[in-house]
Enzyme design. Structure first.
Site, PDB file in Angstrom:
ATOM      1  N   HIS A 214       8.330  -0.984  -7.988  1.00  0.00           N
ATOM      2  CA  HIS A 214       6.967  -1.522  -7.396  1.00  0.00           C
ATOM      3  C   HIS A 214       6.853  -2.937  -7.170  1.00  0.00           C
ATOM      4  CE1 HIS A 214       2.842   0.536  -6.493  1.00  0.00           C
ATOM      5  NE2 HIS A 214       2.794  -0.633  -5.759  1.00  0.00           N
TER       6      HIS A 214
ATOM      7  N   ASP B 227      10.358   1.703  -3.705  1.00  0.00           N
ATOM      8  CA  ASP B 227       9.974   1.000  -4.417  1.00  0.00           C
ATOM      9  C   ASP B 227       8.610   1.578  -5.152  1.00  0.00           C
ATOM     10  OD1 ASP B 227       9.557  -1.676  -5.381  1.00  0.00           O
ATOM     11  OD2 ASP B 227       7.686  -1.953  -4.123  1.00  0.00           O
TER      12      ASP B 227
ATOM     13  N   GLU C 122       5.409   7.210 -11.530  1.00  0.00           N
ATOM     14  CA  GLU C 122       5.698   6.003 -11.856  1.00  0.00           C
ATOM     15  C   GLU C 122       4.893   5.365 -12.937  1.00  0.00           C
ATOM     16  OE1 GLU C 122       3.716   2.537  -9.024  1.00  0.00           O
ATOM     17  OE2 GLU C 122       5.067   3.754  -8.079  1.00  0.00           O
TER      18      GLU C 122
ATOM     19  N   SER D   5       5.157   2.384  -0.072  1.00  0.00           N
ATOM     20  CA  SER D   5       3.706   2.622  -0.250  1.00  0.00           C
ATOM     21  C   SER D   5       3.381   3.200  -1.294  1.00  0.00           C
ATOM     22  CB  SER D   5       3.389   3.439   1.303  1.00  0.00           C
ATOM     23  OG  SER D   5       3.608   2.907   2.548  1.00  0.00           O
TER      24      SER D   5
END
Length: 332
Positions: free
Chosen positions: A296, A259, A264, A234
């Protein structure tokens, strides 16, 4: 009309140009690989709209620059909007719309792929076999059938994940402050404390808000079933990375699949293979054999990218024509 797209990649150009051609839309799109912030906003000079993604920064400073350039529309090609200062956007009279749902199955399937990869160690087995090592020691997993999986957030992606896991024969628990009636045939809604205590796997499918930021912290990790797996597809900010590292070291957390990552924006969507990555927390995470990280890519399917482009153009049409837009972001 001109539109500036930030954080664009070759695949964005491919699917947006495909959608533009199919619609016969005359909008002129200027693609910029750079992330949008107060310094790079000048690239939107002469454009009436900007199109942005998850790591673009639309804070008060950036919006002030955009307003001065005459930008009046903010088109998010993603569902999350925690990176937008909606109050400032409303003060400038900016149109802001998102893509609220795009192929929820894409993210759900990626979450399942991460669960099975980490559980059955297929990534390690692949590397071993390429070296002629066929030993099974260290590759022991568990059978998902009959295990309890907790879905935190039962929106469209959470529901899609629950459907998949129910098909595996899992007992599915769900938690959401705004429960979805569609979850009832798939599992049981329970308080978060019960979900954490009973789940062999906890999968996060929540938006990032003030209430959900660091919802996975030292206290909630301690409340989890010892040795459980945590999955996050998420938003990175849902997890306190320092607390997760401590839980991995103590063996309270059995495995981690992410992910997304809180920091990030400095890493994901770009090739850093020739760079020194100076993020010490990220560097520590990748040292654990029971941690799986992807950059991602949960949304990254043909179907999802086509849907993102199509809905973004729908939102642009609403802006140009002044019609009602179902995807309009609320003014705060």
């Amino acid at each position: 009309m001109k539109l500036a797209m930030f954080s664009s990649q070759p695949y964005d150009r491919r699917f947006f140009e495909e959608a533009r051609a199919a619609r016969g839309d005359a909008v002129e799109i200027h693609y910029h690989e750079t992330t949008l912030n107060a310094e790079t906003a000048v690239l939107a000079q002469g454009c009436a709209a900007v199109c942005v993604f998850v790591n673009d920064v639309l804070d008060a400073a950036t919006l002030e620059v955009l307003d001065g350039l005459g930008v009046k529309a903010l088109l998010l090609r993603c569902a999350g909007f925690n990176n937008v200062d909606l109050a400032t956007a409303a003060r400038y009279g900016m149109f802001a719309a998102r893509v609220p749902a795009y192929s929820p199955e894409a993210v759900a399937e990626h979450a399942l792929a991460m669960i099975q990869t980490l559980n059955r160690h297929t990534h390690r087995a692949w590397a071993r076999v390429r070296e002629g090592n066929f030993a099974l020691e260290g590759l022991l997993g568990m059978t998902l059938h009959g295990k309890t999986v907790g879905i935190v957030g039962t929106g469209k992606i959470g529901l899609a994940t629950a459907r998949i896991l129910k098909g595996f024969g899992c007992r599915v628990l769900g938690h959401d402050p705004y429960p979805s009636p569609a979850f009832a045939p798939l599992g049981t809604q329970v308080p978060l404390a019960q979900l954490l205590a009973e789940s062999d796997i906890v999968s996060l499918h929540c938006p990032l808000t003030d209430e959900t930021r660091h919802m996975i912290n030292a206290a909630t990790l301690a409340a989890m079933k010892p040795g459980a797996m945590l999955v996050n597809t998420s938003r990175g900010g849902l997890i306190d990375t320092v607390a997760v590292i401590a839980a991995l070291k103590s063996r309270q957390l059995g495995a981690l699949a992410i992910d997304v990552y809180e920091q990030e924006s400095a890493l994901f969507f770009h090739d850093h293979s020739g760079d020194i990555i100076d993020d010490d927390l990220f560097g520590r995470l990748v040292t654990f054999p029971n941690v799986l990280i992807t950059g991602h890519q949960g949304f990254f399917t043909i179907e999802a990218l086509r849907e993102i482009a199509s809905i973004t153009f729908d939102n642009l049409d609403c802006f140009r024509r002044g019609g009602v837009c179902a995807n309009l972001l609320p003014a705060l």
